[in-house]
Design an enzyme around this catalytic site. Sequence first.
Site, mmCIF file in Angstrom:
data_model
loop_
_atom_site.group_PDB
_atom_site.id
_atom_site.type_symbol
_atom_site.label_atom_id
_atom_site.label_comp_id
_atom_site.label_asym_id
_atom_site.label_seq_id
_atom_site.Cartn_x
_atom_site.Cartn_y
_atom_site.Cartn_z
ATOM 1 N N PRO A 2 47.443 46.692 14.262
ATOM 2 C CA PRO A 2 48.001 45.397 14.364
ATOM 3 C C PRO A 2 49.505 45.195 14.504
ATOM 4 C CG PRO A 2 46.481 45.496 12.282
ATOM 5 C CD PRO A 2 46.727 47.043 12.918
ATOM 6 N N GLU A 3 49.741 44.467 15.690
ATOM 7 C CA GLU A 3 51.220 44.175 15.905
ATOM 8 C C GLU A 3 51.648 43.077 15.446
ATOM 9 O OE1 GLU A 3 51.903 45.343 20.003
ATOM 10 O OE2 GLU A 3 50.065 46.636 20.149
#
Length: 274
Positions: A2-3
Amino acid sequence: MPELPEVETIVRDLRPILVGRRIVRARLSHDDVLRGITRSRLVRGLAGKTIRQLFRRAKHAVFDLGSERLIVQPGMTGSLTVERSPLTSDQLRYAVLRAELDGGDELVYTDVRRLGTILLLDPKHWELYDRAIGPEPLDENFSADQLGRALQRSRQAIKKVIMDQRHLAGVGNIYANEALFAAGIDPSKPARRLGPDDHRRLHSEIRRILSAAIRSNGTTFRDYRTGVGEPGNFQLELLVYGREGEPCRRCGTRLTGTHAIDARISVFCHHCQS
Ligand SMILES: [Zn+2]
């Protein structure tokens, strides 16, 4: 992994549920996710603490517990949710951290492959940790000049530099590919060969794409779920990531996929990016 947009979505979903709640007790199933802390210190450190604030820094969810900060960086297969009913057998199997809250709900970090990390830092160590991370791209004070200064110092490929958390916070492989396509920049180009026009375009495209991805609750390729357990929607808007071999949406040229830049997949258009 996840960014920025995915972690921001998780934090926005969980904040109204969690702020002001007290952690009654915590359990940790595996300590390979811990960094710089033992299981017993973590479990003791969380018990009895009130979650005063929850925010995002880079790709981390940061829980302000007053005297300390709990930091969770969700891994590729990680999710952070609040559960109101008993956990399913899959959740029980993969729950890494479970924090029982006053009122009976549970804050649960599940991670099938345990690629995420968990830290508990006092204010001094948090400050050091925070200072080592680069600027937040969506901060209103983050300028194209500031991005340009960081890029001018590096001979490395531009894609590597914008994914380096010391230079820029929160951008990972998906959004680096998308931003470079939108800005018309070849991902393998040495960062210091970019000029002021490139800096302005890249700065504005990074911000535009991250903001759009937050509005779509992030990108779900496989495992990512929001803080309320839903998939994101930005995968529908990706122009290059996951599309190697397919035609460029702008010019029709077949998109190239390579692992030569940073061992991750880089997808770009030879014609539109130089
Ligand atoms: Zn093209």
